[in-house]
Design a protein around this motif. Structure first.
Motif, PDB file in Angstrom:
ATOM      1  N   PHE A   1      12.297 -10.218 -22.295  1.00  0.00           N
ATOM      2  CA  PHE A   1      11.779  -9.747 -20.877  1.00  0.00           C
ATOM      3  C   PHE A   1      12.899  -8.737 -20.319  1.00  0.00           C
ATOM      4  O   PHE A   1      12.826  -7.801 -19.426  1.00  0.00           O
ATOM      5  N   SER A   2      14.389  -9.054 -20.544  1.00  0.00           N
ATOM      6  CA  SER A   2      15.454  -8.158 -19.814  1.00  0.00           C
ATOM      7  C   SER A   2      15.380  -6.691 -20.418  1.00  0.00           C
ATOM      8  O   SER A   2      15.755  -5.987 -19.729  1.00  0.00           O
ATOM      9  N   ALA A   3      14.618  -6.523 -21.514  1.00  0.00           N
ATOM     10  CA  ALA A   3      14.627  -5.103 -21.852  1.00  0.00           C
ATOM     11  C   ALA A   3      13.520  -4.363 -21.120  1.00  0.00           C
ATOM     12  O   ALA A   3      13.630  -2.956 -20.877  1.00  0.00           O
ATOM     13  N   PHE A   4      12.819  -4.901 -20.030  1.00  0.00           N
ATOM     14  CA  PHE A   4      11.781  -4.028 -19.055  1.00  0.00           C
ATOM     15  C   PHE A   4      12.566  -3.984 -17.827  1.00  0.00           C
ATOM     16  O   PHE A   4      12.138  -3.414 -16.831  1.00  0.00           O
ATOM     17  N   MET A   5      13.891  -4.442 -17.799  1.00  0.00           N
ATOM     18  CA  MET A   5      14.618  -4.227 -16.319  1.00  0.00           C
ATOM     19  C   MET A   5      14.739  -2.835 -16.130  1.00  0.00           C
ATOM     20  O   MET A   5      14.856  -2.174 -17.040  1.00  0.00           O
ATOM     21  N   PRO A   6      14.696  -2.390 -14.788  1.00  0.00           N
ATOM     22  CA  PRO A   6      14.915  -1.090 -14.511  1.00  0.00           C
ATOM     23  C   PRO A   6      16.218  -0.487 -14.955  1.00  0.00           C
ATOM     24  O   PRO A   6      17.213  -1.177 -14.782  1.00  0.00           O
ATOM     25  N   ARG A   7      16.248   0.726 -15.361  1.00  0.00           N
ATOM     26  CA  ARG A   7      17.559   1.397 -15.772  1.00  0.00           C
ATOM     27  C   ARG A   7      17.834   2.560 -15.056  1.00  0.00           C
ATOM     28  O   ARG A   7      16.722   3.280 -14.675  1.00  0.00           O
ATOM     29  N   ARG A   8      19.050   3.047 -14.769  1.00  0.00           N
ATOM     30  CA  ARG A   8      19.134   4.209 -14.149  1.00  0.00           C
ATOM     31  C   ARG A   8      19.148   5.360 -15.171  1.00  0.00           C
ATOM     32  O   ARG A   8      20.163   5.760 -15.537  1.00  0.00           O
ATOM     33  N   GLU A   9      17.871   5.667 -15.349  1.00  0.00           N
ATOM     34  CA  GLU A   9      17.825   6.559 -16.635  1.00  0.00           C
ATOM     35  C   GLU A   9      16.577   7.419 -16.179  1.00  0.00           C
ATOM     36  O   GLU A   9      15.471   6.875 -16.167  1.00  0.00           O
ATOM     37  N   HIS A  10      16.681   8.593 -16.074  1.00  0.00           N
ATOM     38  CA  HIS A  10      15.488   9.646 -15.693  1.00  0.00           C
ATOM     39  C   HIS A  10      14.662   9.601 -16.783  1.00  0.00           C
ATOM     40  O   HIS A  10      14.858   9.571 -17.951  1.00  0.00           O
ATOM     41  N   ASP A  11      13.561   9.418 -16.352  1.00  0.00           N
ATOM     42  CA  ASP A  11      12.288   9.499 -17.139  1.00  0.00           C
ATOM     43  C   ASP A  11      11.955  11.041 -17.553  1.00  0.00           C
ATOM     44  O   ASP A  11      11.561  11.859 -16.717  1.00  0.00           O
ATOM     45  N   PRO A  12      12.083  11.331 -19.019  1.00  0.00           N
ATOM     46  CA  PRO A  12      11.943  12.923 -19.089  1.00  0.00           C
ATOM     47  C   PRO A  12      10.523  13.383 -19.079  1.00  0.00           C
ATOM     48  O   PRO A  12      10.289  14.556 -18.533  1.00  0.00           O
ATOM     49  N   SER A  13       9.710  12.311 -18.941  1.00  0.00           N
ATOM     50  CA  SER A  13       8.193  13.057 -18.649  1.00  0.00           C
ATOM     51  C   SER A  13       7.913  13.462 -17.080  1.00  0.00           C
ATOM     52  O   SER A  13       6.939  13.913 -16.907  1.00  0.00           O
TER      53      SER A  13
END
Length: 310
Positions: free
Chosen positions: A177-189
């Protein structure tokens, strides 16, 4: 010579409540041939105008505003639904050669619009199975199972409901579940993004919040809440998101006779200050935000310089 990008970036105006984000967004829209996209969860609601400081027609100055007044107060705001709606608006605005200007202080909503943020799937059958095991084997056994497959979530999960959710997601996806936590990473789409944060000294912000709450009360916040407080599923009290909104919850208490208007005003000020502090912490933690002084006489020029330099 600077080549103008064929398609403009997304400009995000972020920061705490009462810092002047809405006014800056309109000014930037005039300068950048832009359209404003609302990223404040409470401004999705029709009829919640005074207590959310929603921009009036006059304050919009002819600039198109998107994703305002899209929900009834009885409906729940969904980050996942907002993510796809906001990205659809960005694409539409940019396809016309104009600049989308996202404005809002709801950190998770801003993140959903711009960054990599996946929403873990759900399956009623899997969830029912986990809930049955919880009843049969007990919380300790399920916690041990979660700790084995997802120690990060196991350390954070505080209640049985979240424990069930974390195990449900792992069983469906095979991922923690922790893999779905928000990251400060711009979505290239999503288009390239420039984030501008409005900063204010805390003492000044506190004064502005107090003045804003006084203005809201004078403008008829209690009457607005009374009008939304209708019986049945469409009423404010039934809204999972709207009924808890700062200012609205306090005014409902006035209608119930459990708070005086003065107490409600004071509680609204205190809750808003607390909320502003959380917003500040959230956005300050993001190194991609370019901060400008909200009270600088040339705040619009400074913000435009950030956009030009990005």
């Amino acid at each position: 010579v600077l080549m103008r990008a064929a398609r403009p970036p997304v400009v995000a105006v972020v920061g705490a409540t009462a810092t002047g984000k809405s006014a800056l967004a309109v000014a930037l829209a005039h300068a950048l041939d832009g359209e404003v996209v609302n990223g404040d969860a409470l401004q999705f609601y029709r009829g919640m105008d005074i207590g959310t400081a929603k921009v009036t027609e006059a304050e919009r100055e002819g600039v198109p505003h998107h994703l305002l007044d899209v929900l009834d107060v009885g409906q729940e705001a969904s980050v996942a639904a907002f993510q796809s709606a906001a990205r659809g608006v960005f694409a539409d605005v940019r396809s016309r050669g104009r600049t989308p200007i996202l404005v809002g202080g709801s950190g998770l909503y801003v993140r959903a619009a711009l960054d990599v943020l996946e929403f873990p799937p759900t399956d009623p059958e899997v969830r029912a199975a986990v809930e049955a095991e919880l009843a049969e084997r007990g919380e300790a056994a399920l916690r041990a199972e979660l700790a084995a497959v997802d120690p990060e979530s196991a350390a954070k999960v505080a209640d049985a409901r979240r424990l069930v959710r974390a195990l449900e997601v792992h069983r469906i996806t095979g991922r923690p579940f922790s893999a779905f936590m928000p990251r400060r990473e711009h979505d290239p789409s999503v288009a390239p993004v420039v984030q501008i944060g409005l900063s204010l000294e805390r003492a000044v912000l506190h004064e502005r919040i107090e003045a804003r709450v006084e203005r809201m009360l004078a403008a008829g916040l209690l009457d607005e809440v009374r009008a939304l407080d209708v019986p049945g599923p469409d009423g404010l009290r039934q809204g999972p998101t709207s009924a808890r909104a700062i200012g609205y919850a306090q005014m409902l208490a006035v209608l119930d006779g459990t708070l005086t208007p003065e107490q409600a005003a004071e509680q609204t000020v205190v809750a808003t200050r607390r909320f502003a502090r959380r917003q500040e912490t959230w956005f300050r933690a993001d190194p991609r935000v370019h901060w400008v002084d909200a009270l600088a006489p040339d705040v619009v020029a400074q913000a435009l310089a950030v956009v030009a330099g990005s």
